[in-house]
Write an enzyme that holds these catalytic residues in place. Sequence first.
Site, PDB file in Angstrom:
ATOM      1  N   ASN A   9      29.877  54.192  33.167  1.00 21.29           N
ATOM      2  CA  ASN A   9      31.065  53.360  32.938  1.00 21.29           C
ATOM      3  C   ASN A   9      30.653  51.904  33.148  1.00 21.29           C
ATOM      4  O   ASN A   9      30.400  51.482  34.270  1.00 21.29           O
ATOM      5  CB  ASN A   9      32.151  53.778  33.949  1.00 21.29           C
ATOM      6  CG  ASN A   9      33.346  52.838  33.932  1.00 21.29           C
ATOM      7  OD1 ASN A   9      33.510  52.036  33.019  1.00 21.29           O
ATOM      8  ND2 ASN A   9      34.184  52.937  34.950  1.00 21.29           N
ATOM      9  N   LYS A  11      32.356  49.251  32.732  1.00 18.23           N
ATOM     10  CA  LYS A  11      33.459  48.379  33.168  1.00 18.23           C
ATOM     11  C   LYS A  11      33.460  47.087  32.349  1.00 18.23           C
ATOM     12  O   LYS A  11      33.120  47.106  31.169  1.00 18.23           O
ATOM     13  CB  LYS A  11      33.375  48.112  34.671  1.00 18.23           C
ATOM     14  CG  LYS A  11      33.249  49.403  35.478  1.00 18.23           C
ATOM     15  CD  LYS A  11      33.487  49.184  36.932  1.00 18.23           C
ATOM     16  CE  LYS A  11      33.231  50.484  37.680  1.00 18.23           C
ATOM     17  NZ  LYS A  11      33.574  50.422  39.069  1.00 18.23           N
ATOM     18  N   HIS A  95      41.135  56.080  35.996  1.00 23.52           N
ATOM     19  CA  HIS A  95      40.141  55.475  36.896  1.00 23.52           C
ATOM     20  C   HIS A  95      40.882  54.732  38.009  1.00 23.52           C
ATOM     21  O   HIS A  95      41.954  54.156  37.774  1.00 23.52           O
ATOM     22  CB  HIS A  95      39.252  54.509  36.103  1.00 23.52           C
ATOM     23  CG  HIS A  95      38.070  54.052  36.897  1.00 23.52           C
ATOM     24  ND1 HIS A  95      38.146  53.018  37.796  1.00 23.52           N
ATOM     25  CD2 HIS A  95      36.786  54.516  36.953  1.00 23.52           C
ATOM     26  CE1 HIS A  95      36.956  52.851  38.357  1.00 23.52           C
ATOM     27  NE2 HIS A  95      36.117  53.739  37.873  1.00 23.52           N
ATOM     28  N   GLU A  97      40.460  51.933  39.318  1.00 21.15           N
ATOM     29  CA  GLU A  97      40.767  50.516  39.049  1.00 21.15           C
ATOM     30  C   GLU A  97      42.010  50.396  38.172  1.00 21.15           C
ATOM     31  O   GLU A  97      42.805  49.474  38.324  1.00 21.15           O
ATOM     32  CB  GLU A  97      39.544  49.828  38.429  1.00 21.15           C
ATOM     33  CG  GLU A  97      38.468  49.602  39.476  1.00 21.15           C
ATOM     34  CD  GLU A  97      37.040  49.632  38.959  1.00 21.15           C
ATOM     35  OE1 GLU A  97      36.834  49.477  37.743  1.00 21.15           O
ATOM     36  OE2 GLU A  97      36.140  49.832  39.792  1.00 21.15           O
ATOM     37  N   GLU A 167      36.333  60.793  42.299  1.00 24.48           N
ATOM     38  CA  GLU A 167      35.853  59.457  42.642  1.00 24.48           C
ATOM     39  C   GLU A 167      36.614  58.937  43.861  1.00 24.48           C
ATOM     40  O   GLU A 167      37.696  58.343  43.713  1.00 24.48           O
ATOM     41  CB  GLU A 167      36.082  58.505  41.462  1.00 24.48           C
ATOM     42  CG  GLU A 167      35.306  58.875  40.232  1.00 24.48           C
ATOM     43  CD  GLU A 167      34.850  57.638  39.473  1.00 24.48           C
ATOM     44  OE1 GLU A 167      33.651  57.534  39.212  1.00 24.48           O
ATOM     45  OE2 GLU A 167      35.692  56.766  39.181  1.00 24.48           O
ATOM     46  N   GLY A 173      31.742  51.251  44.055  1.00 27.19           N
ATOM     47  CA  GLY A 173      31.248  49.878  44.087  1.00 27.19           C
ATOM     48  C   GLY A 173      31.033  49.333  45.487  1.00 27.19           C
ATOM     49  O   GLY A 173      30.833  48.133  45.672  1.00 27.19           O
ATOM     50  N   SER A 213      29.156  55.074  43.887  1.00 26.92           N
ATOM     51  CA  SER A 213      27.850  54.585  44.341  1.00 26.92           C
ATOM     52  C   SER A 213      26.723  55.600  44.129  1.00 26.92           C
ATOM     53  O   SER A 213      25.842  55.749  44.978  1.00 26.92           O
ATOM     54  CB  SER A 213      27.931  54.134  45.805  1.00 26.92           C
ATOM     55  OG  SER A 213      28.857  53.069  45.935  1.00 26.92           O
TER      56      SER A 213
END
Length: 251
Positions: A9, A11, A95, A97, A167, A173, A213
Amino acid sequence: MRRPFLAGNWKMNTDRRSASDLVAAVRASADRRSDVDVAVFPPFVYLDEMARALAGSRVRLGAQNMCDADSGAHTGEISAAMLKDVGCELVVLGHSERRHVYGETDALVNAKVKAALAAGLEVILCAGETQEEREGGQTEAVVRRHLIEGLAGVSRKDAECVTIAYEPVWAIGTGLTATPEQAGQVHTYLRGVLAGLYDQELADMTRIQYGGSVKPDNVKELMSVEGIDGALVGGAALKGDSFTAIIEFDN
Ligand code: PEP
């Protein structure tokens, strides 16, 4: 037997040049590693170009998001049909985010999942808890809700076109990775939820990726965990050498 599925991904990263370089490296890596499935999720504006760069390769192309509506007055949005039109086969939905930064609810994620599947796209549906939710003992309740509400109204046949990505938000991240035991427990739990929602056969065939990560130096350990069928990779998917090391992990 579930084939490992490694997805990058990107992003809101890369530019035209670096996207081309990256996709060329991924393509060459996937040619060397034929026993895993590989997909990349570039930014919308590069999808068309990436589709051309990937023509005839084993690397599948996907988008990071889409609109739940088919067409019309939705300024700034992109439909499932447009994604198909430029060569996408998959889309990432739910996701963290999108959920936590852009306020996407389970109901909106569900509408997107149904629109994607109706248009013939495969879906990677993300589920994961925040640090606070984990500390409050809510992990299972949260991921269960993400799955049940995300898949509401999805037929068993369409559910075969869904991959789940576990996730944990606190691991995305941040450099923090769920331990293999933590991830394994949630993957087992999610497979049980799928069996309850559909049946054991569907649960056994569905791939559940881990994301948070993932790097070349932890992919082998994570992939050795029963029930972890692949990885959805963010930061480490942005450099050819690290993502190709993940694709070509030593199993
Ligand atoms: C992600 O974006 O889905 C992700 C897992 O990111 P990272 O690998 O950087 O934690």
